[in-house]
Design a protein around this motif. Structure first.
Motif, PDB file in Angstrom:
ATOM      1  N   GLY A   1       0.783  -1.231   0.000  1.00 51.85           N
ATOM      2  CA  GLY A   1       0.000   0.000   0.000  1.00 51.85           C
ATOM      3  C   GLY A   1       0.815   1.283   0.000  1.00 51.85           C
ATOM      4  O   GLY A   1       0.291   2.345   0.310  1.00 51.85           O
ATOM      5  N   VAL A   2       2.078   1.208  -0.360  1.00 48.82           N
ATOM      6  CA  VAL A   2       2.942   2.386  -0.408  1.00 48.82           C
ATOM      7  C   VAL A   2       3.117   2.777  -1.871  1.00 48.82           C
ATOM      8  O   VAL A   2       3.301   1.923  -2.727  1.00 48.82           O
ATOM      9  CB  VAL A   2       4.322   2.070   0.227  1.00 48.82           C
ATOM     10  CG1 VAL A   2       5.247   3.267   0.144  1.00 48.82           C
ATOM     11  CG2 VAL A   2       4.155   1.627   1.660  1.00 48.82           C
TER      12      VAL A   2
ATOM     13  N   ASN B   1       3.837   9.649   1.591  1.00 48.97           N
ATOM     14  CA  ASN B   1       2.935   8.544   1.924  1.00 48.97           C
ATOM     15  C   ASN B   1       2.439   8.669   3.356  1.00 48.97           C
ATOM     16  O   ASN B   1       1.254   8.477   3.629  1.00 48.97           O
ATOM     17  CB  ASN B   1       3.623   7.192   1.721  1.00 48.97           C
ATOM     18  CG  ASN B   1       3.575   6.722   0.293  1.00 48.97           C
ATOM     19  OD1 ASN B   1       2.506   6.485  -0.246  1.00 48.97           O
ATOM     20  ND2 ASN B   1       4.730   6.611  -0.329  1.00 48.97           N
ATOM     21  N   VAL B   2       3.311   9.010   4.280  1.00 49.18           N
ATOM     22  CA  VAL B   2       2.908   9.181   5.683  1.00 49.18           C
ATOM     23  C   VAL B   2       1.910  10.324   5.800  1.00 49.18           C
ATOM     24  O   VAL B   2       0.901  10.206   6.500  1.00 49.18           O
ATOM     25  CB  VAL B   2       4.144   9.407   6.586  1.00 49.18           C
ATOM     26  CG1 VAL B   2       3.728   9.790   7.987  1.00 49.18           C
ATOM     27  CG2 VAL B   2       5.021   8.161   6.611  1.00 49.18           C
ATOM     28  N   GLU B   3       2.173  11.432   5.104  1.00 49.26           N
ATOM     29  CA  GLU B   3       1.237  12.559   5.128  1.00 49.26           C
ATOM     30  C   GLU B   3      -0.115  12.154   4.546  1.00 49.26           C
ATOM     31  O   GLU B   3      -1.169  12.541   5.061  1.00 49.26           O
ATOM     32  CB  GLU B   3       1.814  13.730   4.342  1.00 49.26           C
ATOM     33  CG  GLU B   3       2.997  14.396   5.028  1.00 49.26           C
ATOM     34  CD  GLU B   3       3.666  15.439   4.158  1.00 49.26           C
ATOM     35  OE1 GLU B   3       3.172  15.701   3.030  1.00 49.26           O
ATOM     36  OE2 GLU B   3       4.687  15.983   4.598  1.00 49.26           O
ATOM     37  N   LYS B   4      -0.109  11.365   3.478  1.00 46.93           N
ATOM     38  CA  LYS B   4      -1.355  10.886   2.859  1.00 46.93           C
ATOM     39  C   LYS B   4      -2.130  10.016   3.846  1.00 46.93           C
ATOM     40  O   LYS B   4      -3.343  10.168   3.988  1.00 46.93           O
ATOM     41  CB  LYS B   4      -1.034  10.104   1.586  1.00 46.93           C
ATOM     42  CG  LYS B   4      -2.263   9.591   0.859  1.00 46.93           C
ATOM     43  CD  LYS B   4      -1.892   8.867  -0.407  1.00 46.93           C
ATOM     44  CE  LYS B   4      -1.469   7.457  -0.034  1.00 46.93           C
ATOM     45  NZ  LYS B   4      -1.296   6.562  -1.170  1.00 46.93           N
ATOM     46  N   TRP B   5      -1.444   9.127   4.548  1.00 48.82           N
ATOM     47  CA  TRP B   5      -2.113   8.263   5.529  1.00 48.82           C
ATOM     48  C   TRP B   5      -2.700   9.095   6.667  1.00 48.82           C
ATOM     49  O   TRP B   5      -3.802   8.834   7.121  1.00 48.82           O
ATOM     50  CB  TRP B   5      -1.165   7.223   6.087  1.00 48.82           C
ATOM     51  CG  TRP B   5      -0.660   6.255   5.067  1.00 48.82           C
ATOM     52  CD1 TRP B   5      -1.355   5.739   4.016  1.00 48.82           C
ATOM     53  CD2 TRP B   5       0.647   5.706   4.998  1.00 48.82           C
ATOM     54  NE1 TRP B   5      -0.558   4.892   3.302  1.00 48.82           N
ATOM     55  CE2 TRP B   5       0.673   4.849   3.871  1.00 48.82           C
ATOM     56  CE3 TRP B   5       1.792   5.848   5.761  1.00 48.82           C
ATOM     57  CZ2 TRP B   5       1.811   4.140   3.518  1.00 48.82           C
ATOM     58  CZ3 TRP B   5       2.914   5.132   5.403  1.00 48.82           C
ATOM     59  CH2 TRP B   5       2.919   4.298   4.290  1.00 48.82           C
ATOM     60  N   ASN B   6      -1.957  10.108   7.128  1.00 49.97           N
ATOM     61  CA  ASN B   6      -2.459  10.970   8.205  1.00 49.97           C
ATOM     62  C   ASN B   6      -3.669  11.786   7.744  1.00 49.97           C
ATOM     63  O   ASN B   6      -4.633  11.953   8.486  1.00 49.97           O
ATOM     64  CB  ASN B   6      -1.356  11.911   8.695  1.00 49.97           C
ATOM     65  CG  ASN B   6      -0.271  11.178   9.453  1.00 49.97           C
ATOM     66  OD1 ASN B   6      -0.489  10.092   9.982  1.00 49.97           O
ATOM     67  ND2 ASN B   6       0.911  11.754   9.486  1.00 49.97           N
TER      68      ASN B   6
ATOM     69  N   PRO C   1       0.848   0.866   6.689  1.00 44.92           N
ATOM     70  CA  PRO C   1       0.629  -0.564   6.475  1.00 44.92           C
ATOM     71  C   PRO C   1       1.107  -1.387   7.674  1.00 44.92           C
ATOM     72  O   PRO C   1       2.144  -1.113   8.263  1.00 44.92           O
ATOM     73  CB  PRO C   1       1.469  -0.883   5.251  1.00 44.92           C
ATOM     74  CG  PRO C   1       1.667   0.415   4.576  1.00 44.92           C
ATOM     75  CD  PRO C   1       1.629   1.468   5.633  1.00 44.92           C
ATOM     76  N   ILE C   2       0.338  -2.401   8.000  1.00 41.88           N
ATOM     77  CA  ILE C   2       0.688  -3.282   9.102  1.00 41.88           C
ATOM     78  C   ILE C   2       1.814  -4.198   8.659  1.00 41.88           C
ATOM     79  O   ILE C   2       1.762  -4.789   7.576  1.00 41.88           O
ATOM     80  CB  ILE C   2      -0.527  -4.115   9.549  1.00 41.88           C
ATOM     81  CG1 ILE C   2      -1.614  -3.179  10.066  1.00 41.88           C
ATOM     82  CG2 ILE C   2      -0.141  -5.148  10.581  1.00 41.88           C
ATOM     83  CD1 ILE C   2      -2.934  -3.850  10.336  1.00 41.88           C
ATOM     84  N   VAL C   3       2.807  -4.304   9.484  1.00 42.84           N
ATOM     85  CA  VAL C   3       3.941  -5.157   9.183  1.00 42.84           C
ATOM     86  C   VAL C   3       3.596  -6.577   9.602  1.00 42.84           C
ATOM     87  O   VAL C   3       3.363  -6.852  10.785  1.00 42.84           O
ATOM     88  CB  VAL C   3       5.210  -4.665   9.910  1.00 42.84           C
ATOM     89  CG1 VAL C   3       6.373  -5.583   9.615  1.00 42.84           C
ATOM     90  CG2 VAL C   3       5.523  -3.243   9.522  1.00 42.84           C
ATOM     91  N   ALA C   4       3.539  -7.455   8.619  1.00 41.34           N
ATOM     92  CA  ALA C   4       3.219  -8.843   8.919  1.00 41.34           C
ATOM     93  C   ALA C   4       4.434  -9.530   9.513  1.00 41.34           C
ATOM     94  O   ALA C   4       5.570  -9.281   9.075  1.00 41.34           O
ATOM     95  CB  ALA C   4       2.799  -9.562   7.637  1.00 41.34           C
ATOM     96  N   PRO C   5       4.246 -10.376  10.516  1.00 38.02           N
ATOM     97  CA  PRO C   5       5.390 -11.085  11.083  1.00 38.02           C
ATOM     98  C   PRO C   5       5.956 -12.072  10.070  1.00 38.02           C
ATOM     99  O   PRO C   5       5.246 -12.522   9.171  1.00 38.02           O
ATOM    100  CB  PRO C   5       4.794 -11.814  12.294  1.00 38.02           C
ATOM    101  CG  PRO C   5       3.347 -11.935  11.994  1.00 38.02           C
ATOM    102  CD  PRO C   5       2.996 -10.737  11.158  1.00 38.02           C
TER     103      PRO C   5
END
Length: 84
Positions: free
Chosen positions: A54-55, A64-69, A76-80
């Motif tokens: 999603g980046v 991208n961070v500004e867009k998410w905010n 995006p959630i970091v999958a283990p």
């Protein structure tokens, strides 16, 4: 000349950061070696991985961070990593 030839080293460092951020395995060989042997393949893999998560690499990380905010979204959630 040494700055031009060291692109594979810088690319390997950035690939390592990306791999650590998303908990990706370093396989089958090291990040710097992948960039040294086939830089185009390495960059394509990194671009695809970011798009899947999603980046939008074309606008940069800060945008991208500004867009998410702005949209009220979470990064995006970091999958283990895979576990046995």
């Amino acid at each position: 000349m040494c700055h031009i030839a060291s692109g594979w080293l810088y690319g390997g460092i950035c690939r390592s950061k990306l791999r650590r951020h998303y908990s990706l395995p370093e396989a089958p060989c090291s990040d710097s070696l992948i960039h040294c042997c086939c830089r185009a393949c390495a960059l394509t893999q990194e671009y695809t991985e970011l798009k899947i998560r999603g980046v939008d690499p074309s606008i940069g990380w800060k945008a991208n961070v500004e867009k998410w905010n702005r949209e009220g979204l979470e990064p995006p959630i970091v999958a283990p990593g895979m576990a046995r």
